[in-house]
Design an enzyme around this catalytic site. Structure first.
Site, mmCIF file in Angstrom:
data_model
loop_
_atom_site.group_PDB
_atom_site.id
_atom_site.type_symbol
_atom_site.label_atom_id
_atom_site.label_comp_id
_atom_site.label_asym_id
_atom_site.label_seq_id
_atom_site.Cartn_x
_atom_site.Cartn_y
_atom_site.Cartn_z
ATOM 1 N N CYS A 156 0.842 -1.206 0.000
ATOM 2 C CA CYS A 156 0.000 0.000 0.000
ATOM 3 C C CYS A 156 0.872 1.250 0.000
ATOM 4 O O CYS A 156 1.396 1.651 1.047
ATOM 5 C CB CYS A 156 -0.942 0.001 1.200
ATOM 6 N N CYS A 159 -0.391 4.114 2.177
ATOM 7 C CA CYS A 159 -0.169 3.900 3.619
ATOM 8 C C CYS A 159 1.298 4.113 3.988
ATOM 9 O O CYS A 159 1.609 4.719 5.005
ATOM 10 C CB CYS A 159 -0.544 2.473 4.040
ATOM 11 N N ASP A 160 2.207 3.574 3.196
ATOM 12 C CA ASP A 160 3.603 3.469 3.623
ATOM 13 C C ASP A 160 4.597 4.314 2.822
ATOM 14 O O ASP A 160 5.768 4.391 3.200
ATOM 15 C CB ASP A 160 4.047 1.989 3.555
#
Ligand code: NDP
Length: 331
Positions: A156, A159-160
Site C-alpha cells: 500500500c 499507507c507506507d
C-alpha cells in the site's frame, strides 16, 4: 416444489429453529469497517456480535505505522489501532468472538432470517448481517519478499510511501493501482522503478500517459523480481528479464507490490451478487446488497479507495442502513 423437497426443507427449517442461536446483528470481519459498524450498531442497541475471522483486526494488523487516520497526530501502529477500535466497540456492548464464518445461507429458509455457520459447527440465525470481510493484497510469493514484509516490502503506497521520502523505491504491477501508486510515490521519492512483467501495461491509457510523463519514474518492461535483497530491511532487488533471462540488480529501500487484491468473499459465492473479481455489489450511495437485511462495507465492496478511513466510513453507513432496515420491519 416437490412434496419430498418441501418436507426436506421443512425439516431443515425446524432443525435450525431448534438448534440455532438467535442474534439480531452479526458483523462478519474485524477490520476498521467491521468495528466501526459495531460501534454504531451497539450504540443503536442492535446487539452486535462480531465474528473476527482468522486475522482479527484485519489488514491493519500487518501494518506498522498508520499516519493517515484522522485523530492520531503522532501516528499509531496498526495493531494498536485495531485493539483500540475493538475496545471502543466493546465499551458499548459489542460481543467479539474469535471464529470464522464457514458457510452462509441467505435464502431465508429460517423465516426471514439469515443462517450463518461458524467454525463448521455452530449455527446462528441473524436478523441482519453486515459483511466486512475485507480483501487481501496479492503478493509475488517469493520467500525474500515475505521475510521483508514490514521491513521495506509493502502492498500500500498511500499507507507506507511517506516512510521512503527522498529515497529510491520500486513498484511491481502494471494495472491502474500500480500506475496510480507510482505516480503518488514519484512526488515523495527521488526515483520510482516500475516493474512490468509483459511488454505493455494493463492500466488505462490515461494512467499510462501519466506515468510515462513523470521524469523520475523509470518503467522496465518484461521484468520480474527474482529476489528481494537485504537482511533486516530491503536494500535492493535482483531482477530478471523474462525475454533473454539476463539478471541485474538495483538498489532501493522500498518495494511496493501492486498486483491486485482478492476480496474475501468465497463463502458468499452464489449467495449474493458480486462482480467477476468477487467484490460484492452495493446499491449506489448505500451499503445495501441485493439481499434484504445483508449489508456490505469496507474493502469487500470497494476496489477503488481501500483506505482504513473509507472502510470505517462505509462501516458506519452499514450500521445506519441496518438500523433503518430493522426499524422498517418493526412498523
Ligand atoms: P489489476 O488486476 O488490474 O492489475 C494487476 C497488475 O498486476 C497487472 O498489470 C498484472 O500483470 C500484474 N501482475 C499480476 N500478477 C503479477 C505477478 N506475479 N508479477 C508481476 N506482475 C503481476 O489490479 P489493480 O489493483 O491495478 O486494479 C484492480 C481494479 O481496480 C481494476 O479494474 C482497475 O481498473 C481498478 N482501479 C481503478 C482505479 C481508478 O479508476 N482510479 C484505481 C485503481 C484500481 P498483467 O497485466 O501481465 O496481467
Amino acid at each position: 416444489m416437490s412434496l419430498v423437497y418441501y418436507f426436506y426443507r421443512l425439516e431443515i427449517t425446524n432443525e435450525h429453529e431448534m438448534n440455532a442461536e438467535q442474534l439480531k446483528t452479526v458483523i462478519i470481519g474485524s477490520g476498521p469497517a467491521g468495528y466501526t459498524a459495531a460501534i454504531y450498531a451497539a450504540r443503536a442497541d442492535m446487539k452486535p456480535v462480531v465474528i473476527t475471522g482468522m486475522e482479527p483486526g484485519g489488514q491493519l494488523t500487518t501494518t506498522t505505522e498508520v499516519d493517515n487516520f484522522p485523530g492520531y497526530p503522532d501516528g499509531v501502529d496498526g495493531p494498536t489501532m485495531m485493539v483500540e477500535l475493538q475496545k471502543q466497540a466493546e465499551r458499548f456492548g459489542t460481543e467479539v468472538r474469535i471464529g470464522r464464518v464457514t458457510a452462509v445461507d441467505f435464502s431465508k429458509e429460517a423465516g426471514g432470517k439469515h443462517i450463518l455457520t461458524v467454525d463448521d459447527n455452530h449455527t446462528i440465525e441473524a436478523e441482519v448481517v453486515i459483511i466486512a470481510t475485507g480483501a487481501s493484497a496479492k503478493y509475488l510469493g517469493l520467500p525474500s519478499e515475505q521475510r521483508l514484509r514490514g521491513g521495506g516490502v509493502s502492498a500500500c503506497a498511500v499507507c507506507d510511501g511517506f516512510f521512503y521520502k527522498g529515497q529510491e523505491v520500486a513498484i511491481v504491477g502494471a494495472g491502474d493501482t500500480a500506475a496510480e501508486e507510482a505516480s503518488y510515490l514519484s512526488n515523495i521519492c527521488t526515483k520510482v522503478t516500475m516493474l512490468v512483467r509483459r511488454d505493455e501495461m494493463r492500466a488505462s491509457k490515461a494512467m499510462q500517459h501519466r506515468v510515462n510523463n513523470i521524469d523520475n519514474i523509470e518503467i522496465k518492461y518484461n521484468t520480474e523480481v527474482e529476489e528481494v535483497l537485504g537482511d533486516q530491511v530491503v536494500e535492493g532487488l535482483r531482477l530478471i528479464n523474462n525475454q533473454d533471462q539476463t539478471t541485474s540488480e538495483i538498489e532501493i529501500t522500498g518495494l511496493f507490490i501492486a498486483i491486485g487484491h482478492t476480496p474475501n468473499t468465497s463463502i458468499f459465492k452464489d449467495q449474493i451478487d458480486m462482480d467477476d473479481s468477487g467484490y460484492i455489489f452495493t446499491k449506489e450511495g448505500s451499503t445495501h446488497t441485493n439481499i434484504p437485511g445483508v449489508f456490505a462495507c469496507g474493502d469487500v465492496q470497494d476496489k477503488e479507495y481501500r483506505q482504513a478511513i473509507t472502510a470505517a466510513g462505509t462501516g458506519c453507513m452499514s450500521a445506519l442502513d441496518a438500523e433503518r432496515y430493522l426499524a422498517a420491519l418493526e412498523v
